[in-house]
Design an enzyme around this catalytic site. Structure first.
Site, short mmCIF file in Angstrom:
data_model
loop_
_atom_site.label_atom_id
_atom_site.label_comp_id
_atom_site.label_asym_id
_atom_site.label_seq_id
_atom_site.Cartn_x
_atom_site.Cartn_y
_atom_site.Cartn_z
NE ARG A 118 -3.53 1.58 1.13
CZ ARG A 118 -4.00 2.54 1.92
NH1 ARG A 118 -4.49 2.26 3.12
NH2 ARG A 118 -3.99 3.79 1.50
CG ASP A 151 -2.16 2.08 8.02
OD1 ASP A 151 -2.46 1.45 6.99
OD2 ASP A 151 -2.84 3.02 8.46
NE ARG A 152 1.16 3.30 13.32
CZ ARG A 152 -0.13 3.57 13.16
NH1 ARG A 152 -0.58 4.02 11.99
NH2 ARG A 152 -0.99 3.39 14.15
CD GLU A 277 -1.49 10.24 4.51
OE1 GLU A 277 -1.37 9.12 5.03
OE2 GLU A 277 -2.54 10.65 3.97
NE ARG A 292 -5.77 12.01 5.65
CZ ARG A 292 -5.74 10.68 5.78
NH1 ARG A 292 -4.85 9.97 5.09
NH2 ARG A 292 -6.59 10.06 6.59
CG ASP A 293 -7.08 20.13 8.07
OD1 ASP A 293 -7.39 19.32 8.98
OD2 ASP A 293 -7.14 21.36 8.21
N GLY A 297 -10.45 20.45 8.02
CA GLY A 297 -10.81 20.90 6.68
C GLY A 297 -10.88 19.81 5.64
NE ARG A 371 -9.26 6.69 1.93
CZ ARG A 371 -8.27 6.42 2.78
NH1 ARG A 371 -7.54 5.32 2.62
NH2 ARG A 371 -8.00 7.23 3.77
CE1 TYR A 406 -4.37 7.26 2.10
CE2 TYR A 406 -1.97 7.25 2.19
CZ TYR A 406 -3.19 7.25 2.83
OH TYR A 406 -3.24 7.26 4.20
#
Length: 469
Positions: A118, A151-152, A277, A292-293, A297, A371, A406
């Site tokens: 990813r 992710d980690r 990001e 990216r906020d 926002g 997405r 993304y």
């Protein structure tokens, strides 16, 4: 002619021939010696001074064979001096984007050993483009691919292949990383690789294949970086890093790096409230990032980086057609350049945009809430006029019935201008597709064009029912 005259004539001719042969041998000797010594020298075009070849980075070892009568001389051609990139050419004028590359990783995984990945991105050295992604330490048809939605993990590594080559078993693992950024300064690659515990991660800075520097977590809350290319101007590379809350105030810093060594760190300043990001591009003499906020926002933050004095400013993209997901519909969305719009600001997705005079080119998911799908367009006045909404040159990259993910920008230097390109991550597997236990992606890549173009849709394309579970 009497015998004595014949003897004198023959002797004179023989002496003349001998003299000519002697002079030719001297010429050959001088040429041989000259070429022997000149293989260690190069003419500098800047000031016509002689410079030694040895300190220059040799990209290709070219040998030219010179034949003189029966003597063979090997002459090394001095290579072109490798210089830092400065990105001083203007931005290319474009009408839209044309298809460039697609790796089909998920489809190929149905019958081959392809990495689970990813967070992909693309970056180019002066001669070639490469694709990067964060691998999960396993191939897809492997029981270790179960639960790779996380992710980690300590098994994640940064993968690097030539653009268009899927991440097969022979792929190079550049570093250990669950967050990364990479860029080429004109001489060598810089990789920024973050790994470790959430509360005490380490960012390693690898330049030209060697670990040069590192920095530890400064807020003890998931140190993270761009997930797309950094930018180097005249040997100074900039990378945006954030440590702190993903849904509240965080501590963002911009690091300035020279040949892998951190030379300066600047805190985020300006009106941006939350920055993650970032998708960065050279805007000579500085660097500009669209980020990216994840807090307040759905309009995207802008970070402007001054490479010379290390100063930072930030704001938001002015376009009222906002770029993050989730977001309000286009009729009710807004942005007024300086502050977050407080419209569905929580959560988000990595994305990109770039300025074109007073206008802005941007990409985003077609869906306002998920997405799914992907589109690009230009907003007239979108860089300078608050809440501008006049959209032109819209293109569908992925239709709304297919998943995206993304996306980010990368820049390619041409002969006369700098072109902007983008990639879209095409996520498959969990959470949405519960038939399988893995989460992975393929990518599609487009680049700016000044020509005409048609229409289409370029989804991942794998039939999930044919995939390993």
């Amino acid at each position: 002619m009497n015998p004595n005259q014949k003897i004198i004539t023959i002797g004179s001719v023989s002496l003349t021939i001998a003299t000519i042969c002697f002079l030719m041998q001297i010429a050959i000797l001088v040429t041989t010696v000259t070429l022997h010594f000149k293989q260690y020298e190069c003419d500098s075009p800047a000031n016509n001074q002689v410079m030694p070849c040895e300190p220059i980075i040799i990209e290709r070892n070219i040998t030219e064979i010179v034949y003189l009568t029966n003597t063979t001389i090997e002459k090394e051609i001095c290579p072109k001096l490798v210089e830092y990139r400065n990105w001083s050419k203007p931005q290319c004028k474009i009408t839209g984007f044309a298809p460039f590359s697609k790796d089909n990783s998920i489809r190929l995984s149905a019958g081959g050993d392809i990495w689970v990945t990813r967070e992909p991105y693309v970056s180019c050295d002066p001669g070639k483009c490469y694709q990067f992604a964060l691998g999960q330490g396993t191939t897809l048809d492997n029981k270790h691919s179960n639960d790779t939605i996380h992710d980690r993990t300590p098994h994640r590594t940064l993968l690097m292949n030539e653009l268009g080559v899927p991440f097969h078993l022979g792929t190079r693992q550049v570093c250990i990383a669950w967050s990364s950024s990479s860029c080429h300064d004109g001489k060598a690659w810089l990789h920024v690789c973050v790994t470790g515990y959430d509360k005490n991660a380490t960012a390693s800075f690898i330049y030209d294949g060697r670990l040069v520097d590192s920095i530890g977590s400064w807020s003890q809350n998931i140190l993270r970086t761009q997930e797309s290319e950094c930018v180097c101007i005249n040997g100074t590379c900039t990378v945006v890093m954030t440590d702190g809350s993903a849904s509240g105030r965080a501590d963002t810093k911009i690091l300035f790096i020279e040949e892998g060594k951190i030379v300066h760190t600047s805190p985020l300043s300006g009106s941006a409230q939350h920055v993650e990001e970032c998708s960065c591009y050279p805007r000579y003499p500085g660097v500009r990032c669209i980020c990216r906020d994840n807090w307040k926002g759905s309009n995207r933050p802008v970070v402007d980086i001054n490479v010379k004095d290390y100063s930072i400013d930030s704001s938001y993209v002015c376009s009222g057609l906002v770029g993050d997901t989730p977001r309000n519909n286009d009729r009710s969305s807004s942005s007024y350049c300086r502050n977050p719009n407080n419209e569905k600001g929580t959560h988000g997705v990595k994305g990109w945009a770039f300025d074109d005079g007073n206008d802005v080119w941007m990409g985003r998911t077609i869906s306002e809430d998920s997405r799914s799908g992907y589109e690009t367009f230009k907003v007239i006045g979108g860089w300078s006029t608050p809440n501008s909404k006049l959209q032109i040159n819209r293109q569908v990259i992925v239709d709304s019935d297919n998943r995206s993910g993304y996306s980010g920008i990368f820049s390619v230097e041409g002969k006369s201008c700098i072109n902007r390109c983008f990639y879209v991550e095409l996520i498959r597997g969990r959470e949405q597709e519960t038939r399988v236990w893995w989460t992975s992606n393929s990518i599609v890549v487009f680049c700016g064009t000044s020509g005409t173009y048609g229409t289409g849709s370029w989804p991942d394309g794998a039939d999930i029912n044919l995939m390993p579970i």
